[in-house]
Design a protein around this motif. Sequence first.
Motif, PDB file in Angstrom:
ATOM      1  N   THR A 155      23.540  10.788   4.291  1.00 46.66           N
ATOM      2  CA  THR A 155      24.241  11.909   4.019  1.00 46.66           C
ATOM      3  C   THR A 155      24.499  12.320   2.220  1.00 46.66           C
ATOM      4  OG1 THR A 155      26.371  10.973   4.083  1.00 46.66           O
ATOM      5  CG2 THR A 155      25.256  11.962   6.217  1.00 46.66           C
ATOM      6  N   ASN A 156      24.631  13.513   2.159  1.00 44.65           N
ATOM      7  CA  ASN A 156      24.699  14.020   0.812  1.00 44.65           C
ATOM      8  C   ASN A 156      25.738  13.197  -0.074  1.00 44.65           C
ATOM      9  OD1 ASN A 156      22.552  15.494   1.023  1.00 44.65           O
ATOM     10  ND2 ASN A 156      23.768  17.545   1.148  1.00 44.65           N
TER      11      ASN A 156
ATOM     12  N   ASN B  22      24.421  22.121   9.096  1.00 45.96           N
ATOM     13  CA  ASN B  22      23.756  21.124   7.976  1.00 45.96           C
ATOM     14  C   ASN B  22      22.438  21.360   7.877  1.00 45.96           C
ATOM     15  OD1 ASN B  22      26.321  19.455   7.018  1.00 45.96           O
ATOM     16  ND2 ASN B  22      26.643  19.312   9.180  1.00 45.96           N
TER      17      ASN B  22
ATOM     18  N   SER C   8      20.165  23.108   6.320  1.00 48.48           N
ATOM     19  CA  SER C   8      19.644  23.650   5.064  1.00 48.48           C
ATOM     20  C   SER C   8      20.119  22.750   3.959  1.00 48.48           C
ATOM     21  CB  SER C   8      19.478  25.046   4.832  1.00 48.48           C
ATOM     22  OG  SER C   8      20.784  25.396   4.774  1.00 48.48           O
ATOM     23  N   ASP C   9      21.387  22.098   4.289  1.00 42.74           N
ATOM     24  CA  ASP C   9      22.137  21.715   3.194  1.00 42.74           C
ATOM     25  C   ASP C   9      22.324  20.099   3.240  1.00 42.74           C
ATOM     26  OD1 ASP C   9      23.145  24.195   2.376  1.00 42.74           O
ATOM     27  OD2 ASP C   9      24.614  24.221   3.773  1.00 42.74           O
ATOM     28  N   ASP C  10      22.307  19.509   4.467  1.00 41.07           N
ATOM     29  CA  ASP C  10      22.518  18.133   4.446  1.00 41.07           C
ATOM     30  C   ASP C  10      21.726  17.438   5.555  1.00 41.07           C
ATOM     31  OD1 ASP C  10      23.377  15.209   4.716  1.00 41.07           O
ATOM     32  OD2 ASP C  10      25.504  15.529   4.133  1.00 41.07           O
TER      33      ASP C  10
ATOM     34  N   SER D 162      16.789  27.122  13.166  1.00 40.40           N
ATOM     35  CA  SER D 162      18.102  27.878  13.419  1.00 40.40           C
ATOM     36  C   SER D 162      18.136  28.807  14.447  1.00 40.40           C
ATOM     37  CB  SER D 162      18.618  28.378  12.040  1.00 40.40           C
ATOM     38  OG  SER D 162      18.975  27.498  11.033  1.00 40.40           O
TER      39      SER D 162
END
Length: 372
Positions: A139-140, A290, A292-294, A348
């Motif tokens: 994870t980020n 999450n 697109s972000d993580d 999505s």
Amino acid sequence: MNLASLQKALLILAVFGLGLSSCKKDDDSYDVPETYSFENVSYSGQTDRLDMLGELAAYAKSASALSANALDANSMKDMFANQNDPFADADLNASSKQLKSKTVSTEQTLMEDLMDALATASMYTDSTASSGQAGIMQTNDGASSYLLNANGLELAQVIEKGIMGACFYYQATAVYMGSGKMDVDNETVVEGEGTEMEHHWDEAFGYFGAPTDYPSNTTGIRFWGKYADGSRETYLSTGTNLMNALIEGRAAISAQDLDERDAQIAIAREQWELVLAGSALHYINKGIANLSDDAAAAHHALSEAYAFVYGLKFGGLQTLSTADVDAILVQVGNHADPLQANLYNSTSANLQAAKTALVNAFPALASVQDQL
């Protein structure tokens, strides 16, 4: 008719009516405890199986870190079948119970194939997971890491939740609450176990994975008890509703009130199925958030979502047909077969479609679909 004859006739009718009323069941004729506290309760076999899955799941997840040791597929299969003394707990090795024989027969080979696939993926814990490459994805924030196969699926989650669905959920709601286990003796009491019907109900309760005073006490909850709690309890009251049905059904059996038992079976099946649907939706929401972000958080969440949707095939109440469940699996993971599913292709739009399908099938989710 003279007065004396009329009075005699009225007296006879009154006595007859009294006789009828004395045979009518009083709805308040037995007590329902606040907790699962009954005489002669035993579900040690279910506790053994929960413990077995606990060890199996812990071993499967032990390869979820960089440079972790590779897993042995045969060790997982031995835990599944309880053979060759595979458990750290010697009492489990000595137990006559196992997970495999209680898992839906059509799914046993799939579970073992998933174990083979997980062992293969675990050979690449020195690699970073990416499309086409098994390995570890972090994870980020670096707080969590997961072992993914080449298609981005966390197989350890699919195995754990798969057995929860095709074994625990299936056995509790389709087998032990089914006619084969309920249309049995309810007169002869065996000390420590109760009647045959009471014992079968207790075994269904044992698969829930919760203490007898749940949900006021959540210490030690696991598997279905864990997932009936959390946001599902907050927004759907699944933990409370399911536990109440299990308590009231057992009380009804002990009181020979089989109509009420059947009513509570219907509630228990509905609420347990809602745990699966609500959990699937919960993790789809996390996946979307999450995506697109993580990437690691998204793959972890969608692996759980996929596994909970898969479990909807096995309940005593099956709101969605197998074909409809498979369609949602395709929307979540692009294939109904977990060995072919590919989360790198999840979008999505497809996840929103899966969410809509679940909400349409389970109206209780509609008002809380974004809060779960």
